[in-house]
Motif scaffolding. Sequence first.
Motif, PDB file in Angstrom:
ATOM      1  N   MET A   1       0.845  -1.169   0.000  1.00 16.94           N
ATOM      2  CA  MET A   1       0.000   0.000   0.000  1.00 16.94           C
ATOM      3  C   MET A   1       0.894   1.238   0.000  1.00 16.94           C
ATOM      4  O   MET A   1       1.914   1.263   0.659  1.00 16.94           O
ATOM      5  CB  MET A   1      -0.885   0.027   1.238  1.00 16.94           C
ATOM      6  CG  MET A   1      -1.795  -1.176   1.449  1.00 16.94           C
ATOM      7  SD  MET A   1      -3.223  -1.212   0.398  1.00 16.94           S
ATOM      8  CE  MET A   1      -4.253   0.028   1.117  1.00 16.94           C
ATOM      9  N   LYS A   2       0.482   2.211  -0.767  1.00 16.06           N
ATOM     10  CA  LYS A   2       1.141   3.513  -0.758  1.00 16.06           C
ATOM     11  C   LYS A   2       0.045   4.556  -0.621  1.00 16.06           C
ATOM     12  O   LYS A   2      -0.827   4.663  -1.480  1.00 16.06           O
ATOM     13  CB  LYS A   2       1.929   3.744  -2.047  1.00 16.06           C
ATOM     14  CG  LYS A   2       2.529   5.142  -2.142  1.00 16.06           C
ATOM     15  CD  LYS A   2       3.170   5.396  -3.497  1.00 16.06           C
ATOM     16  CE  LYS A   2       3.573   6.849  -3.621  1.00 16.06           C
ATOM     17  NZ  LYS A   2       4.015   7.176  -4.973  1.00 16.06           N
ATOM     18  N   ASN A   3       0.072   5.286   0.485  1.00 14.48           N
ATOM     19  CA  ASN A   3      -0.939   6.323   0.732  1.00 14.48           C
ATOM     20  C   ASN A   3      -2.356   5.783   0.536  1.00 14.48           C
ATOM     21  O   ASN A   3      -3.174   6.363  -0.162  1.00 14.48           O
ATOM     22  CB  ASN A   3      -0.691   7.538  -0.162  1.00 14.48           C
ATOM     23  CG  ASN A   3       0.643   8.190   0.116  1.00 14.48           C
ATOM     24  OD1 ASN A   3       1.140   8.155   1.235  1.00 14.48           O
ATOM     25  ND2 ASN A   3       1.243   8.764  -0.903  1.00 14.48           N
ATOM     26  N   ASN A   4      -2.654   4.629   1.142  1.00 13.24           N
ATOM     27  CA  ASN A   4      -3.969   3.972   1.113  1.00 13.24           C
ATOM     28  C   ASN A   4      -4.353   3.394  -0.242  1.00 13.24           C
ATOM     29  O   ASN A   4      -5.505   3.035  -0.455  1.00 13.24           O
ATOM     30  CB  ASN A   4      -5.080   4.910   1.602  1.00 13.24           C
ATOM     31  CG  ASN A   4      -4.969   5.198   3.077  1.00 13.24           C
ATOM     32  OD1 ASN A   4      -4.608   4.323   3.862  1.00 13.24           O
ATOM     33  ND2 ASN A   4      -5.263   6.418   3.461  1.00 13.24           N
ATOM     34  N   GLU A   5      -3.433   3.295  -1.192  1.00  7.74           N
ATOM     35  CA  GLU A   5      -3.711   2.711  -2.504  1.00  7.74           C
ATOM     36  C   GLU A   5      -2.879   1.442  -2.693  1.00  7.74           C
ATOM     37  O   GLU A   5      -1.667   1.458  -2.489  1.00  7.74           O
ATOM     38  CB  GLU A   5      -3.369   3.708  -3.621  1.00  7.74           C
ATOM     39  CG  GLU A   5      -4.239   4.951  -3.635  1.00  7.74           C
ATOM     40  CD  GLU A   5      -5.688   4.656  -3.970  1.00  7.74           C
ATOM     41  OE1 GLU A   5      -5.946   3.733  -4.777  1.00  7.74           O
ATOM     42  OE2 GLU A   5      -6.567   5.337  -3.419  1.00  7.74           O
ATOM     43  N   PRO A   6      -3.507   0.317  -3.102  1.00 11.16           N
ATOM     44  CA  PRO A   6      -2.734  -0.905  -3.350  1.00 11.16           C
ATOM     45  C   PRO A   6      -1.775  -0.726  -4.527  1.00 11.16           C
ATOM     46  O   PRO A   6      -2.121  -0.092  -5.520  1.00 11.16           O
ATOM     47  CB  PRO A   6      -3.798  -1.943  -3.704  1.00 11.16           C
ATOM     48  CG  PRO A   6      -5.113  -1.334  -3.411  1.00 11.16           C
ATOM     49  CD  PRO A   6      -4.931   0.138  -3.315  1.00 11.16           C
ATOM     50  N   VAL A   7      -0.570  -1.265  -4.395  1.00 14.94           N
ATOM     51  CA  VAL A   7       0.399  -1.228  -5.493  1.00 14.94           C
ATOM     52  C   VAL A   7       0.799  -2.634  -5.935  1.00 14.94           C
ATOM     53  O   VAL A   7       1.423  -2.793  -6.973  1.00 14.94           O
ATOM     54  CB  VAL A   7       1.655  -0.400  -5.130  1.00 14.94           C
ATOM     55  CG1 VAL A   7       1.300   1.062  -4.974  1.00 14.94           C
ATOM     56  CG2 VAL A   7       2.322  -0.931  -3.885  1.00 14.94           C
ATOM     57  N   ALA A   8       0.442  -3.666  -5.157  1.00 11.49           N
ATOM     58  CA  ALA A   8       0.707  -5.057  -5.529  1.00 11.49           C
ATOM     59  C   ALA A   8      -0.268  -5.950  -4.779  1.00 11.49           C
ATOM     60  O   ALA A   8      -0.675  -5.639  -3.666  1.00 11.49           O
ATOM     61  CB  ALA A   8       2.140  -5.449  -5.194  1.00 11.49           C
ATOM     62  N   VAL A   9      -0.653  -7.064  -5.400  1.00  9.58           N
ATOM     63  CA  VAL A   9      -1.565  -8.024  -4.778  1.00  9.58           C
ATOM     64  C   VAL A   9      -1.016  -9.422  -5.023  1.00  9.58           C
ATOM     65  O   VAL A   9      -0.566  -9.732  -6.126  1.00  9.58           O
ATOM     66  CB  VAL A   9      -2.988  -7.912  -5.377  1.00  9.58           C
ATOM     67  CG1 VAL A   9      -3.894  -8.982  -4.805  1.00  9.58           C
ATOM     68  CG2 VAL A   9      -3.566  -6.531  -5.141  1.00  9.58           C
ATOM     69  N   THR A  10      -1.044 -10.259  -3.993  1.00  9.79           N
ATOM     70  CA  THR A  10      -0.658 -11.659  -4.126  1.00  9.79           C
ATOM     71  C   THR A  10      -1.840 -12.509  -3.687  1.00  9.79           C
ATOM     72  O   THR A  10      -2.368 -12.317  -2.597  1.00  9.79           O
ATOM     73  CB  THR A  10       0.568 -11.985  -3.252  1.00  9.79           C
ATOM     74  OG1 THR A  10       1.639 -11.148  -3.647  1.00  9.79           O
ATOM     75  CG2 THR A  10       0.990 -13.417  -3.401  1.00  9.79           C
ATOM     76  N   PHE A  11      -2.277 -13.431  -4.524  1.00 11.73           N
ATOM     77  CA  PHE A  11      -3.397 -14.323  -4.217  1.00 11.73           C
ATOM     78  C   PHE A  11      -2.861 -15.699  -3.896  1.00 11.73           C
ATOM     79  O   PHE A  11      -1.971 -16.198  -4.583  1.00 11.73           O
ATOM     80  CB  PHE A  11      -4.343 -14.410  -5.419  1.00 11.73           C
ATOM     81  CG  PHE A  11      -5.396 -15.472  -5.265  1.00 11.73           C
ATOM     82  CD1 PHE A  11      -6.546 -15.217  -4.547  1.00 11.73           C
ATOM     83  CD2 PHE A  11      -5.218 -16.723  -5.819  1.00 11.73           C
ATOM     84  CE1 PHE A  11      -7.513 -16.191  -4.394  1.00 11.73           C
ATOM     85  CE2 PHE A  11      -6.177 -17.709  -5.675  1.00 11.73           C
ATOM     86  CZ  PHE A  11      -7.331 -17.439  -4.957  1.00 11.73           C
ATOM     87  N   MET A  12      -3.396 -16.319  -2.828  1.00 16.83           N
ATOM     88  CA  MET A  12      -3.015 -17.682  -2.479  1.00 16.83           C
ATOM     89  C   MET A  12      -4.272 -18.498  -2.238  1.00 16.83           C
ATOM     90  O   MET A  12      -5.138 -18.086  -1.478  1.00 16.83           O
ATOM     91  CB  MET A  12      -2.130 -17.681  -1.243  1.00 16.83           C
ATOM     92  CG  MET A  12      -0.767 -17.076  -1.509  1.00 16.83           C
ATOM     93  SD  MET A  12       0.214 -16.917  -0.037  1.00 16.83           S
ATOM     94  CE  MET A  12      -0.409 -15.374   0.590  1.00 16.83           C
TER      95      MET A  12
END
Length: 66
Positions: free
Chosen positions: A1-12
């Motif tokens: 997260m950067k300033n409340n915005e997602p910048v990467a997501v990992t799904f498992m």
Amino acid sequence: MKNNEPVAVTFMDGNTNLFLRGTASVVLQLNTGDNVWCKTESIWGSNIINGGSTLSTFSGFLIQAV
């Protein structure tokens, strides 16, 4: 997260008895006052990791000061 915005997501997929792991690498341009952090979430009612046993690590490195 950067300033409340997602910048990467990992799904498992939690449909296993194995320890699950995922990775993400991100390079960000930051300004004074920006906030950066990791966030883990469980999604109940699905076969995604649930039970509240999510763990994470975070490392940050200054590549170049501007």
